[in-house]
Design a protein around this motif. Structure first.
Motif, PDB file in Angstrom:
ATOM      1  N   SER A  17     -27.581 -85.168 -13.418  1.00 14.26           N
ATOM      2  CA  SER A  17     -27.596 -84.479 -12.927  1.00 14.26           C
ATOM      3  C   SER A  17     -26.670 -85.899 -12.252  1.00 14.26           C
ATOM      4  N   ALA A  18     -27.338 -86.504 -12.255  1.00 12.04           N
ATOM      5  CA  ALA A  18     -26.975 -88.190 -11.372  1.00 12.04           C
ATOM      6  C   ALA A  18     -25.688 -88.585 -11.742  1.00 12.04           C
ATOM      7  N   GLN A  19     -25.162 -89.123 -10.577  1.00  9.88           N
ATOM      8  CA  GLN A  19     -24.083 -89.984 -10.676  1.00  9.88           C
ATOM      9  C   GLN A  19     -24.036 -90.775 -11.512  1.00  9.88           C
ATOM     10  N   SER A  20     -23.272 -91.114 -12.608  1.00 13.14           N
ATOM     11  CA  SER A  20     -23.729 -93.034 -13.235  1.00 13.14           C
ATOM     12  C   SER A  20     -22.573 -93.873 -12.591  1.00 13.14           C
ATOM     13  N   LEU A  21     -23.195 -94.896 -12.816  1.00 19.04           N
ATOM     14  CA  LEU A  21     -22.113 -96.478 -12.836  1.00 19.04           C
ATOM     15  C   LEU A  21     -21.332 -96.189 -12.716  1.00 19.04           C
ATOM     16  N   TYR A  22     -20.694 -95.698 -14.248  1.00 23.60           N
ATOM     17  CA  TYR A  22     -19.446 -95.457 -14.958  1.00 23.60           C
ATOM     18  C   TYR A  22     -18.786 -94.417 -15.179  1.00 23.60           C
ATOM     19  N   ASP A  23     -19.120 -93.756 -13.968  1.00 19.14           N
ATOM     20  CA  ASP A  23     -18.753 -91.904 -13.422  1.00 19.14           C
ATOM     21  C   ASP A  23     -16.617 -92.623 -13.715  1.00 19.14           C
ATOM     22  N   GLY A  24     -16.256 -91.447 -14.229  1.00 23.07           N
ATOM     23  CA  GLY A  24     -14.490 -92.399 -13.288  1.00 23.07           C
ATOM     24  C   GLY A  24     -13.600 -91.356 -15.341  1.00 23.07           C
ATOM     25  N   THR A  25     -13.017 -91.734 -14.437  1.00 18.40           N
ATOM     26  CA  THR A  25     -11.387 -91.251 -15.818  1.00 18.40           C
ATOM     27  C   THR A  25     -11.050 -92.680 -15.636  1.00 18.40           C
ATOM     28  N   TRP A  26     -11.425 -92.892 -17.446  1.00 24.66           N
ATOM     29  CA  TRP A  26     -10.849 -94.331 -17.623  1.00 24.66           C
ATOM     30  C   TRP A  26      -9.094 -94.045 -19.112  1.00 24.66           C
ATOM     31  N   THR A  27      -8.754 -94.769 -19.229  1.00 24.60           N
ATOM     32  CA  THR A  27      -7.517 -95.185 -20.464  1.00 24.60           C
ATOM     33  C   THR A  27      -7.707 -96.594 -21.252  1.00 24.60           C
ATOM     34  N   TYR A  28      -7.483 -96.739 -22.339  1.00 28.54           N
ATOM     35  CA  TYR A  28      -7.326 -97.613 -22.957  1.00 28.54           C
ATOM     36  C   TYR A  28      -6.304 -98.031 -22.621  1.00 28.54           C
ATOM     37  N   LEU A  29      -4.889 -97.689 -22.087  1.00 31.38           N
ATOM     38  CA  LEU A  29      -3.394 -97.832 -22.371  1.00 31.38           C
ATOM     39  C   LEU A  29      -3.719 -98.360 -20.748  1.00 31.38           C
ATOM     40  N   ASP A  30      -2.590 -98.024 -20.092  1.00 31.38           N
ATOM     41  CA  ASP A  30      -2.164 -98.643 -19.059  1.00 31.38           C
ATOM     42  C   ASP A  30      -1.853 -96.647 -17.797  1.00 31.38           C
ATOM     43  N   ALA A  31      -2.017 -97.026 -16.294  1.00 31.76           N
ATOM     44  CA  ALA A  31      -1.614 -95.634 -15.359  1.00 31.76           C
ATOM     45  C   ALA A  31      -0.911 -94.917 -15.899  1.00 31.76           C
ATOM     46  N   SER A  32      -0.032 -95.043 -16.414  1.00 33.45           N
ATOM     47  CA  SER A  32       1.425 -93.782 -16.837  1.00 33.45           C
ATOM     48  C   SER A  32      -0.099 -92.488 -18.276  1.00 33.45           C
ATOM     49  N   ILE A  49     -19.506 -88.193 -22.158  1.00 31.22           N
ATOM     50  CA  ILE A  49     -18.239 -89.125 -22.023  1.00 31.22           C
ATOM     51  C   ILE A  49     -17.048 -87.543 -22.718  1.00 31.22           C
ATOM     52  N   ARG A  50     -16.322 -87.640 -22.205  1.00 28.32           N
ATOM     53  CA  ARG A  50     -15.120 -86.923 -22.673  1.00 28.32           C
ATOM     54  C   ARG A  50     -13.896 -87.194 -23.115  1.00 28.32           C
ATOM     55  N   TYR A  51     -13.535 -87.120 -24.212  1.00 28.99           N
ATOM     56  CA  TYR A  51     -12.960 -88.014 -25.035  1.00 28.99           C
ATOM     57  C   TYR A  51     -11.574 -87.226 -25.615  1.00 28.99           C
ATOM     58  N   TYR A  52     -10.486 -87.438 -26.233  1.00 26.20           N
ATOM     59  CA  TYR A  52      -9.334 -86.006 -26.310  1.00 26.20           C
ATOM     60  C   TYR A  52     -10.183 -85.299 -27.822  1.00 26.20           C
ATOM     61  N   SER A  54     -13.340 -84.262 -28.219  1.00 26.69           N
ATOM     62  CA  SER A  54     -14.610 -84.676 -28.651  1.00 26.69           C
ATOM     63  C   SER A  54     -15.896 -85.118 -27.191  1.00 26.69           C
ATOM     64  N   LEU A  55     -16.592 -84.629 -27.558  1.00 27.26           N
ATOM     65  CA  LEU A  55     -17.477 -85.059 -26.342  1.00 27.26           C
ATOM     66  C   LEU A  55     -18.634 -85.426 -26.725  1.00 27.26           C
ATOM     67  N   CYS A  56     -19.546 -86.484 -25.920  1.00 26.53           N
ATOM     68  CA  CYS A  56     -20.726 -86.545 -26.564  1.00 26.53           C
ATOM     69  C   CYS A  56     -21.467 -86.812 -25.828  1.00 26.53           C
ATOM     70  N   ARG A  57     -22.477 -86.471 -25.439  1.00 31.73           N
ATOM     71  CA  ARG A  57     -23.809 -86.366 -24.356  1.00 31.73           C
ATOM     72  C   ARG A  57     -24.869 -87.485 -24.727  1.00 31.73           C
ATOM     73  N   LEU A  58     -25.592 -88.413 -23.459  1.00 34.81           N
ATOM     74  CA  LEU A  58     -25.917 -89.799 -23.669  1.00 34.81           C
ATOM     75  C   LEU A  58     -27.121 -88.925 -23.616  1.00 34.81           C
ATOM     76  N   SER A  59     -27.904 -90.066 -23.952  1.00 39.01           N
ATOM     77  CA  SER A  59     -29.548 -90.039 -23.770  1.00 39.01           C
ATOM     78  C   SER A  59     -29.786 -91.695 -24.065  1.00 39.01           C
ATOM     79  N   ASN A  60     -31.353 -90.821 -23.388  1.00 33.03           N
ATOM     80  CA  ASN A  60     -32.258 -92.329 -23.596  1.00 33.03           C
ATOM     81  C   ASN A  60     -31.502 -93.765 -23.053  1.00 33.03           C
TER      82      ASN A  60
END
Length: 122
Positions: A17-32, A49-52, A54-60
């Motif tokens: 449940s801890a916030q990670s260094l990578y938390d946020g909303t990201w895009t591989y394009l520009d801000a638009s 990580i939630r993609y369009y 799909s969802l990945c749960r990260l462990s280890n």
């Protein structure tokens, strides 16, 4: 660099449940492309990580020595399928997020703070 590694280790010790260094909303394009429903948006929250569509749960989590990076096991589901793979996340000095999987390396740009934080594909 040492501060980023210390922060990464502290966050991993805090649990899923801890916030990670990578938390946020990201895009591989520009801000638009940071609008709700965009298939170019990736949302990182804690150990997910939630993609369009799909969802990945990260462990280890394993910190990568001398880098502000973490290697994970990813258990993913989307579009009626499930799969597993290794995944590495790394923050760059320019504020981007390197997203590395066995088949792809992508540099993701942070979405502006005022852009919607809604999960991709919703």
């Amino acid at each position: 660099m040492r501060g980023a590694l210390t922060l990464t280790l502290a966050l991993m010790a805090g649990g899923a449940s801890a916030q990670s260094l990578y938390d946020g909303t990201w895009t591989y394009l520009d801000a638009s492309s940071c609008r709700p429903g965009s298939d170019a948006v990736v949302r990182v929250t804690g150990s997910e990580i939630r993609y369009y569509e799909s969802l990945c749960r990260l462990s280890n989590p394993v910190p990568v020595r001398d880098m502000a990076a973490t290697l994970y096991d990813a258990d993913c589901a989307g579009e009626g399928d499930t799969w597993q793979h290794r995944l590495m996340l790394m923050r760059t000095e320019e504020g981007q997020l390197l997203h590395l999987t066995p088949r792809r390396a992508q540099l993701l740009n942070a979405c502006p703070a005022d852009s919607p934080t809604e999960a991709p594909g919703k």
